[in-house]
Scaffold this active site. Structure first.
Site, PDB file in Angstrom:
ATOM      1  N   GLU A 159       0.807  -1.226   0.000  1.00 28.67           N
ATOM      2  CA  GLU A 159       0.000   0.000   0.000  1.00 28.67           C
ATOM      3  C   GLU A 159       0.840   1.276   0.000  1.00 28.67           C
ATOM      4  O   GLU A 159       0.681   2.146   0.853  1.00 28.67           O
ATOM      5  CB  GLU A 159      -0.961  -0.016   1.195  1.00 28.67           C
ATOM      6  CG  GLU A 159      -1.897  -1.211   1.189  1.00 28.67           C
ATOM      7  CD  GLU A 159      -2.753  -1.336   2.452  1.00 28.67           C
ATOM      8  OE1 GLU A 159      -2.684  -0.419   3.317  1.00 28.67           O
ATOM      9  OE2 GLU A 159      -3.473  -2.329   2.581  1.00 28.67           O
ATOM     10  N   ASN A 200       1.868  -5.488  -2.963  1.00 28.07           N
ATOM     11  CA  ASN A 200       0.474  -5.751  -2.591  1.00 28.07           C
ATOM     12  C   ASN A 200      -0.257  -4.438  -2.311  1.00 28.07           C
ATOM     13  O   ASN A 200       0.268  -3.563  -1.623  1.00 28.07           O
ATOM     14  CB  ASN A 200       0.461  -6.638  -1.336  1.00 28.07           C
ATOM     15  CG  ASN A 200      -0.924  -7.125  -0.970  1.00 28.07           C
ATOM     16  OD1 ASN A 200      -1.645  -7.662  -1.807  1.00 28.07           O
ATOM     17  ND2 ASN A 200      -1.304  -6.956   0.293  1.00 28.07           N
ATOM     18  N   HIS A 236     -10.661  -6.136  -1.886  1.00 26.58           N
ATOM     19  CA  HIS A 236     -11.697  -5.893  -0.875  1.00 26.58           C
ATOM     20  C   HIS A 236     -12.840  -5.158  -1.575  1.00 26.58           C
ATOM     21  O   HIS A 236     -12.768  -3.959  -1.827  1.00 26.58           O
ATOM     22  CB  HIS A 236     -11.140  -5.062   0.281  1.00 26.58           C
ATOM     23  CG  HIS A 236     -10.086  -5.751   1.074  1.00 26.58           C
ATOM     24  ND1 HIS A 236     -10.351  -6.898   1.803  1.00 26.58           N
ATOM     25  CD2 HIS A 236      -8.772  -5.473   1.259  1.00 26.58           C
ATOM     26  CE1 HIS A 236      -9.233  -7.284   2.412  1.00 26.58           C
ATOM     27  NE2 HIS A 236      -8.259  -6.447   2.086  1.00 26.58           N
ATOM     28  N   GLU A 266      -6.415 -10.866  -0.732  1.00 28.31           N
ATOM     29  CA  GLU A 266      -7.224 -10.602   0.471  1.00 28.31           C
ATOM     30  C   GLU A 266      -8.712 -10.471   0.130  1.00 28.31           C
ATOM     31  O   GLU A 266      -9.422  -9.646   0.700  1.00 28.31           O
ATOM     32  CB  GLU A 266      -6.743  -9.321   1.168  1.00 28.31           C
ATOM     33  CG  GLU A 266      -5.262  -9.307   1.498  1.00 28.31           C
ATOM     34  CD  GLU A 266      -4.810  -8.015   2.188  1.00 28.31           C
ATOM     35  OE1 GLU A 266      -5.676  -7.291   2.738  1.00 28.31           O
ATOM     36  OE2 GLU A 266      -3.599  -7.732   2.187  1.00 28.31           O
ATOM     37  N   ASP A 268     -12.583 -10.247  -0.288  1.00 29.11           N
ATOM     38  CA  ASP A 268     -13.889 -10.383   0.369  1.00 29.11           C
ATOM     39  C   ASP A 268     -14.856  -9.444  -0.337  1.00 29.11           C
ATOM     40  O   ASP A 268     -14.435  -8.533  -1.056  1.00 29.11           O
ATOM     41  CB  ASP A 268     -13.826 -10.114   1.885  1.00 29.11           C
ATOM     42  CG  ASP A 268     -13.074  -8.840   2.259  1.00 29.11           C
ATOM     43  OD1 ASP A 268     -13.105  -7.856   1.479  1.00 29.11           O
ATOM     44  OD2 ASP A 268     -12.445  -8.801   3.329  1.00 29.11           O
TER      45      ASP A 268
END
Length: 423
Positions: A159, A200, A236, A266, A268
């Site tokens: 990030e 990432n 996400h 990651e 979701d």
């Protein structure tokens, strides 16, 4: 008295039978139908995340998770504040537990993460540039040294961009400038040459300023020989926000064209806290469409979810009014999203072979030219393509022969601009 005893006995039996029925229902619900997710196909790893203290979870947690996946990421116990809370004093307790569990259960581990603006202890944030770099090097050396050869994938930088594509004004950036990113990758490669090194970030799935910035950074790294192997799309998502799936596929392709592997790290998909069946079906469609695009992209090597049960999720504590983002509900029942993922993982179409695409990236690019040149000069004897030598059959004769070499040579020196066969 005797009548009341019979009544009490009947009540007790009724309660017992109800409890047994509930337990039976829960056990049945915790075992979804069909093949487990990791067994549907063998091309990509399928993973989840475990929180710290996971060894204290109830048995249903392990009975549900263990057979479904073959890759695990630590939510917190491999982050800097957990591993090195004070300078050069390391706490390996939780990380070692995860490593031991993974080894026992035949899981691979995705390491997460080295340089990040969050969850970094205070002592690292106020150092001078030289002291910070030294501390970063020491941290990477110690952590990767401990798990060398045991963790095949590491999120090296996490990030580093703002949504507008500018570098995040983190303590790393303020102190070391943007060089901290490439220095971390260089150090990580030296610490464990066998590990895949990944950048990432979230919101990379959309083409736009942030994704463009990451692309340009990684393109620059590849051109200068900075050791980076992959891009991590956190994914996400929320059903409140539409996603252009074709744009996502094209976006993945441009990173793949750089020679990068792609990791969904990651994933979701958030819905409302008061979820209804319509929302669950929409959520399932998001999972399905994303994973189908991933399975059609040869550069995708792993698909991970940020947890698997809504019982343990970061979402409700972070996004007000949003919840239920994972594949199993709070009682470990598989949701429509689970079956959507199961079906999508099974859709692995045979990649179209583009003649001249020697590395199997999906297009003919500078890397292919380099490989052709090395092949012609004898520096290499095989192409590293998933499609094998047939990908170099530029005239579609069925074999790689002298004519193919001649055509490649013409392509290299610019006499022709296209290969005479494509499928």
């Amino acid at each position: 008295m005797r009548k009341n005893s019979f009544k009490s006995l009947a009540v007790a039996l009724s309660v017992l039978l109800t409890a047994l029925m509930v337990c039976s229902s829960m056990v049945s619900a915790a075992t979804p139908t069909g093949k487990r997710l990791k067994d549907v196909q063998s091309r990509v790893l399928v993973g989840t995340e475990f929180s710290s203290g996971f060894t204290n979870m109830d048995s249903t947690f392990f009975n549900t998770a263990t057979p479904e996946f073959n890759l695990v990421t630590a939510e917190n116990c491999m982050k800097w504040d957990a591993l090195e809370p004070s300078q050069n004093s390391f706490n390996w307790n939780e990380a070692d537990k995860l490593m031991n569990w993974a080894k026992t259960n035949n899981y691979k581990v995705h390491g997460h993460t080295f340089v990040w603006h969050n969850q970094a202890p205070g002592w690292i944030q106020n150092l001078s540039a030289s002291a910070m770099e030294s501390a970063m090097n020491n941290h990477i050396d110690k952590v990767m040294g401990r798990y060398k050869g045991q963790i095949p994938i590491w999120d090296v930088a996490n990030e580093v961009f703002e949504e507008n594509g500018s570098y995040r004004n983190s303590f790393w950036y303020r102190t070391m400038g943007k060089s901290f990113i490439e220095k971390a990758f260089i150090r990580a490669r030296a610490a464990d040459p066998s590990a895949k090194l990944v950048y990432n970030d979230y919101n990379l799935e959309y083409t736009g300023p942030k994704s463009n910035a990451a692309y340009e950074m990684l393109k620059d790294f590849k051109s200068r020989g900075i050791p980076v192997d992959g891009i991590g799309f956190q994914m996400h998502l929320d059903i409140q926000y539409a996603i252009d799936y074709n744009d996502f596929a094209k976006n993945m392709q441009r990173f793949a064209d750089l020679g990068l592997e792609i990791y969904i790290t990651e994933m979701d998909v958030r819905v409302s806290s008061n979820t209804n069946s319509t929302e669950l079906q929409t959520q399932a469609s998001y999972y399905k469409n994303i994973i189908e695009k991933c399975m059609a992209q040869p550069a995708v090597k792993a698909i991970q979810f940020w947890g698997f049960t809504d019982k343990y999720s970061w979402v409700p504590g972070t996004f007000s009014g949003r919840d239920n983002a994972l594949l199993f509900d709070k009682n470990y029942n598989p949701k429509p999203a689970y079956y959507a993922v199961q079906a999508a993982l099974a859709t692995s179409p045979t990649p179209t072979v583009i003649y001249g695409d020697l590395d199997g990236s999906g297009s003919v690019d500078a890397l292919d030219y380099s490989l052709m040149k090395q092949y012609l000069l004898g520096s290499i004897t095989k192409f590293p393509s998933e499609n094998g030598l047939v990908a170099a059959d530029v005239n579609a004769s069925g074999t790689v022969d002298a004519l193919d070499f001649a055509v490649m040579k013409q392509y290299l020196i610019g006499l022709i601009t296209k290969f005479p066969a494509q499928v």
